[in-house]
Scaffold this active site. Structure first.
Site, PDB file in Angstrom:
ATOM      1  N   LEU A  45      -4.262   6.684  -2.368  1.00 37.10           N
ATOM      2  CA  LEU A  45      -3.550   5.539  -1.731  1.00 37.10           C
ATOM      3  C   LEU A  45      -3.722   4.311  -2.534  1.00 37.10           C
ATOM      4  O   LEU A  45      -5.130   4.186  -2.934  1.00 37.10           O
ATOM      5  CB  LEU A  45      -3.842   5.612  -0.282  1.00 37.10           C
ATOM      6  CG  LEU A  45      -3.105   6.774   0.253  1.00 37.10           C
ATOM      7  CD1 LEU A  45      -3.752   7.412   1.880  1.00 37.10           C
ATOM      8  CD2 LEU A  45      -1.470   6.649   0.644  1.00 37.10           C
ATOM      9  N   PRO A  46      -3.208   3.243  -2.112  1.00 43.70           N
ATOM     10  CA  PRO A  46      -3.440   1.888  -2.903  1.00 43.70           C
ATOM     11  C   PRO A  46      -4.687   1.227  -2.343  1.00 43.70           C
ATOM     12  O   PRO A  46      -5.366   0.834  -3.370  1.00 43.70           O
ATOM     13  CB  PRO A  46      -2.224   0.993  -2.489  1.00 43.70           C
ATOM     14  CG  PRO A  46      -1.130   2.153  -2.051  1.00 43.70           C
ATOM     15  CD  PRO A  46      -1.943   3.202  -1.486  1.00 43.70           C
ATOM     16  N   THR A  87      -9.117   4.153  -4.884  1.00 38.04           N
ATOM     17  CA  THR A  87     -10.368   3.261  -5.326  1.00 38.04           C
ATOM     18  C   THR A  87      -9.984   2.310  -4.033  1.00 38.04           C
ATOM     19  O   THR A  87      -9.291   1.509  -3.826  1.00 38.04           O
ATOM     20  CB  THR A  87     -10.010   2.438  -6.693  1.00 38.04           C
ATOM     21  OG1 THR A  87      -9.894   3.421  -7.651  1.00 38.04           O
ATOM     22  CG2 THR A  87     -11.193   1.424  -6.669  1.00 38.04           C
ATOM     23  N   LYS A 110     -18.066   3.748  -9.419  1.00 38.95           N
ATOM     24  CA  LYS A 110     -16.643   3.233 -10.107  1.00 38.95           C
ATOM     25  C   LYS A 110     -16.364   1.816 -10.190  1.00 38.95           C
ATOM     26  O   LYS A 110     -16.240   1.520 -11.191  1.00 38.95           O
ATOM     27  CB  LYS A 110     -15.489   3.893  -9.191  1.00 38.95           C
ATOM     28  CG  LYS A 110     -14.277   3.068  -9.434  1.00 38.95           C
ATOM     29  CD  LYS A 110     -13.039   4.022  -9.869  1.00 38.95           C
ATOM     30  CE  LYS A 110     -12.254   3.015 -10.433  1.00 38.95           C
ATOM     31  NZ  LYS A 110     -10.709   3.413 -10.862  1.00 38.95           N
ATOM     32  N   LYS A 145      -8.206  -6.012  -8.562  1.00 37.64           N
ATOM     33  CA  LYS A 145      -8.512  -5.323  -7.553  1.00 37.64           C
ATOM     34  C   LYS A 145     -10.025  -4.817  -7.659  1.00 37.64           C
ATOM     35  O   LYS A 145     -10.686  -5.147  -6.819  1.00 37.64           O
ATOM     36  CB  LYS A 145      -7.384  -4.197  -7.173  1.00 37.64           C
ATOM     37  CG  LYS A 145      -7.862  -3.511  -6.144  1.00 37.64           C
ATOM     38  CD  LYS A 145      -6.911  -1.931  -5.958  1.00 37.64           C
ATOM     39  CE  LYS A 145      -7.899  -1.192  -5.113  1.00 37.64           C
ATOM     40  NZ  LYS A 145      -6.930   0.292  -5.011  1.00 37.64           N
TER      41      LYS A 145
HETATM   42  P1  NAD Z   1       0.754   3.637  -6.631  1.00 38.33           P
HETATM   43  O1  NAD Z   1       1.179   2.284  -6.170  1.00 38.33           O
HETATM   44  O2  NAD Z   1       1.644   3.782  -7.894  1.00 38.33           O
HETATM   45  O3  NAD Z   1       0.911   4.789  -5.667  1.00 38.33           O
HETATM   46  C1  NAD Z   1       0.557   4.479  -4.326  1.00 38.33           C
HETATM   47  C2  NAD Z   1       1.371   5.585  -3.288  1.00 38.33           C
HETATM   48  O4  NAD Z   1       0.976   5.579  -2.194  1.00 38.33           O
HETATM   49  C3  NAD Z   1       2.827   5.275  -3.494  1.00 38.33           C
HETATM   50  O5  NAD Z   1       3.806   6.257  -3.763  1.00 38.33           O
HETATM   51  C4  NAD Z   1       3.326   4.853  -2.006  1.00 38.33           C
HETATM   52  O6  NAD Z   1       4.358   5.040  -1.495  1.00 38.33           O
HETATM   53  C5  NAD Z   1       2.164   5.530  -1.329  1.00 38.33           C
HETATM   54  N1  NAD Z   1       1.985   5.126   0.153  1.00 38.33           N
HETATM   55  C6  NAD Z   1       1.413   3.827   0.113  1.00 38.33           C
HETATM   56  N2  NAD Z   1       1.239   3.921   1.709  1.00 38.33           N
HETATM   57  C7  NAD Z   1       1.249   5.308   2.097  1.00 38.33           C
HETATM   58  C8  NAD Z   1       1.446   5.630   3.378  1.00 38.33           C
HETATM   59  N3  NAD Z   1       0.956   5.012   4.703  1.00 38.33           N
HETATM   60  N4  NAD Z   1       1.836   7.179   3.525  1.00 38.33           N
HETATM   61  C9  NAD Z   1       2.204   7.764   2.558  1.00 38.33           C
HETATM   62  N5  NAD Z   1       2.077   7.370   1.108  1.00 38.33           N
HETATM   63  C10 NAD Z   1       1.782   6.116   0.979  1.00 38.33           C
HETATM   64  O7  NAD Z   1      -0.866   3.543  -6.940  1.00 38.33           O
HETATM   65  P2  NAD Z   1      -1.697   4.333  -8.199  1.00 38.33           P
HETATM   66  O8  NAD Z   1      -1.505   3.802  -9.488  1.00 38.33           O
HETATM   67  O9  NAD Z   1      -1.235   5.736  -8.145  1.00 38.33           O
HETATM   68  O10 NAD Z   1      -3.102   4.352  -7.518  1.00 38.33           O
HETATM   69  C11 NAD Z   1      -3.426   4.847  -6.462  1.00 38.33           C
HETATM   70  C12 NAD Z   1      -4.969   4.507  -6.319  1.00 38.33           C
HETATM   71  O11 NAD Z   1      -5.761   5.210  -7.452  1.00 38.33           O
HETATM   72  C13 NAD Z   1      -5.427   3.184  -6.143  1.00 38.33           C
HETATM   73  O12 NAD Z   1      -6.375   3.230  -5.341  1.00 38.33           O
HETATM   74  C14 NAD Z   1      -6.014   2.697  -7.618  1.00 38.33           C
HETATM   75  O13 NAD Z   1      -6.676   1.579  -7.567  1.00 38.33           O
HETATM   76  C15 NAD Z   1      -6.332   3.968  -7.932  1.00 38.33           C
HETATM   77  N6  NAD Z   1      -6.557   4.070  -9.461  1.00 38.33           N
HETATM   78  C16 NAD Z   1      -5.436   3.904 -10.282  1.00 38.33           C
HETATM   79  C17 NAD Z   1      -5.403   3.946 -11.487  1.00 38.33           C
HETATM   80  C18 NAD Z   1      -4.055   3.817 -12.487  1.00 38.33           C
HETATM   81  O14 NAD Z   1      -4.318   3.519 -13.524  1.00 38.33           O
HETATM   82  N7  NAD Z   1      -2.968   3.668 -11.812  1.00 38.33           N
HETATM   83  C19 NAD Z   1      -6.575   4.277 -12.288  1.00 38.33           C
HETATM   84  C20 NAD Z   1      -7.466   4.699 -11.545  1.00 38.33           C
HETATM   85  C21 NAD Z   1      -7.386   4.371 -10.275  1.00 38.33           C
END
Ligand code: NAD
Length: 295
Positions: free
Chosen positions: A65-66, A96, A171, A246
């Protein structure tokens, strides 16, 4: 094969859940986005009509999740999963988030007899798709060993950093260092360029000298020094400025909690916030080079 509930099917969670299906697990998924859900249905996952359905008979729950507030809301909020989970389920949060939120969730679940690990990842969207992520796990040794059986289907390197929350701390330490190296590498390369040096030659010199580092060697921020990196592809991410900003915010938050001095991290956060203010939030984090090169 395990029964797994997966929450959060975004850029990272979508391909991660798909890899669990590919590995033969029985995966039930939930996301607020119907498009994300449909993509996973097409890949063989079962769709939950509401989030609590992912808990039914689950051996594992994985959440991606975000931010901390989403994780807290899902597990501890009104009708949170804490009220639906079985004691046999191991909860793995790979989002994260701040270490404190991870510890709060772990503690609240423990009060209901439910085991938890934080397992943030490094490796980005490409790593999620390829199943080559690095997982950095915080939790007990036995839960780490148990989590590994599932994480191995989504990643290549799986580390045990310490107790709950330690995965998050490790991390953000890494990403804080990465941002500092990226800024420093950009600064040094542009200084050379301003004095007429070829950035490729300067990179080769520094790679054979004490300035050698990962950003210089594998993710060079100066365009056309390396092929197939974001800087040679219009700074298309990669790893977005917004996500780096972030993580740097989380690093500063962690530093405040322990009164740790992180002046370089604070400076890097400011530089990445500046890029966000310039509308560069969705560019790759190596675009920090432009802060130095665009005159
Ligand atoms: P994203 O915004 O693409 O995906 C988040 C998903 O969570 C979305 O599909 C959203 O609809 C869903 N969501 C939000 N609230 C919700 C709820 N209450 N119930 C169900 N679903 C819900 O984000 P991401 O890029 O997939 O990143 C996810 C996590 O991974 C974050 O914490 C980010 O910091 C971490 N991360 C991302 C990357 C990257 O390169 N994108 C790399 C390492 C870590």
């Amino acid at each position: 094969m395990a029964k797994i509930g997966f929450i959060g099917l975004g850029n990272m969670g979508g391909p991660m859940a798909a890899n669990l299906v590919k590995a033969g697990h029985d995966v039930t998924v939930f996301d607020l986005s119907e498009t994300a859900m449909e993509t996973l249905r097409a890949q063989g996952a079962t769709l939950a009509k509401q989030v609590s359905e992912v808990c039914v008979e689950a051996d594992f729950i994985v959440s991606m999740l975000p931010a901390g507030k989403h994780v807290k809301m899902i597990f501890l909020g009104e009708d949170g999963l804490v009220n639906h989970l079985d004691k046999k389920t191991l909860v793995i949060d790979s989002s994260t988030i701040d270490a404190q939120s991870a510890q709060d969730v772990g503690k609240a679940l423990a009060q209901h007899g439910i085991e938890f690990v934080d397992a943030p990842v490094s490796g980005g969207v490409a790593g999620a798709a390829a199943g080559t992520l690095t997982f950095i796990v915080g939790g007990s040794h036995s839960n780490f060993e148990r989590a590994k059986t599932v994480l191995a289907n989504m990643g290549k390197n799986i580390f045990h950093a310490g107790d709950i929350g330690a995965g998050q701390v490790a991390k953000i330490c890494n990403n804080m260092l990465l941002s500092i190296l990226m800024a420093g590498t950009s600064e040094a390369l542009q200084l050379g360029v301003d004095h007429g040096l070829d950035p490729k030659v300067l990179s080769d010199i520094m790679l054979a000298s004490s300035g050698r580092n990962w950003t210089l060697e594998l993710y060079n921020p100066c365009p056309e020094v390396l092929p197939n990196v974001p800087s040679s592809n219009g700074y298309k991410p990669g790893f977005m400025v917004d996500l780096m900003a972030k993580d740097l915010g989380l690093a500063q938050q962690a530093a405040q909690q322990t009164n740790s001095a992180t002046p370089m991290g604070a400076l890097a956060k400011n530089l990445y916030n500046l890029m966000q203010n310039q509308g560069k939030g969705s560019e790759d984090f190596s675009a920090i080079f432009k802060l130095y090169s665009e005159k």
